[in-house]
Enzyme design. Structure first.
Site, PDB file in Angstrom:
ATOM      1  NE  ARG A 159      76.048 -12.388 -29.212  1.00 25.73           N
ATOM      2  CZ  ARG A 159      74.814 -12.725 -28.859  1.00 25.73           C
ATOM      3  NH1 ARG A 159      74.080 -13.466 -29.652  1.00 25.73           N
ATOM      4  NH2 ARG A 159      74.313 -12.311 -27.707  1.00 25.73           N
TER       5      ARG A 159
ATOM      6  CG  ASP B 128      77.044 -10.382 -26.434  1.00 25.58           C
ATOM      7  OD1 ASP B 128      76.014 -10.966 -26.051  1.00 25.58           O
ATOM      8  OD2 ASP B 128      77.704 -10.731 -27.441  1.00 25.58           O
TER       9      ASP B 128
HETATM   10 ZN    ZN Z   1      74.459  -8.053 -23.517  1.00 30.48          ZN
END
Ligand code: ZN
Length: 208
Positions: free
Chosen positions: A45, A43
């Protein structure tokens, strides 16, 4: 996004580093001696070094969808082996995160093609903890809890490996389970009782 900016950013980054430490890259070029292996989600983020405040050379990183440790995954297993046996890290971290798309996809029944096999590993975690998860009525809370249980089971998967068992016996290597809360930026230690898990599963998974 202008991709050329990446190179401009890189030049600024080099200048910033050299301003603080003139021989920064000379030192970096000499090799690595990280204390920590971090296994996290891909991910965008959840950046490994940034959220821990660590820099280049301080953490060996492996990322995949939903921070999985899968025994048949040659890539992940090679990373664990190299970091634990050769780099001799003393800590291995599995870091999950709330709002994880991989965990969410595993909770739904869409056929995602090539991803199905990978997500099946997360569904296995759901099956193992079905009673606890199904008792949670709020979907959001259930989702958060599966993120945490997934981290816990990936820590258990690490303990199943010969490299981790050997390093634990030889130098007291520790496995940690963390969750990054993308809503607050906070890193949460799930305080997984590594010694307890070791004891519980060693009867079955012990390797000399
Ligand atoms: Zn994830």
């Amino acid at each position: 996004m202008n991709i050329d900016n990446v190179f401009k950013n890189n030049e600024t980054w080099i200048k910033d580093k050299l301003a603080i430490e003139p021989d920064y890259f000379e030192k970096l070029g000499k090799g690595q001696n990280p204390e920590l292996l971090y296994i996290g989600c891909s991910d965008s983020r959840v950046t490994a070094e940034d959220l821990m405040g660590l820099g280049p050379g301080e953490v060996f990183v492996h990322r995949n969808i939903a921070n999985m440790v899968v025994g048949t995954d040659a890539n992940g297993m090679s990373v664990v082996n190299y970091a634990v046996t050769h780099l001799k890290v003393n800590h291995v971290v599995v870091c999950g995160h709330y709002a994880c798309g991989g965990v969410k996809a595993a909770m739904e029944s869409a056929d995602l093609g090539v991803l199905n096999g990978w997500l099946r590993n997360i569904r296995d975690v759901y099956r193992m903890h079905k009673d606890e998860l199904n008792a949670i009525k709020c979907e959001e809370k259930k989702y958060d809890r599966l993120v945490e249980l997934n981290v816990q089971e990936q820590c258990v998967n690490l303990i199943k490996t010969a490299a981790v068992q050997k390093a634990y016996r030889e130098r007291g290597l520790k496995v940690h389970g963390w969750v990054f809360d993308v809503h607050t930026g906070k890193l949460i230690d799930l305080k997984i009782d590594f010694d307890k898990y070791l004891k519980d599963i060693m009867e079955i998974y012990h390797l000399d």
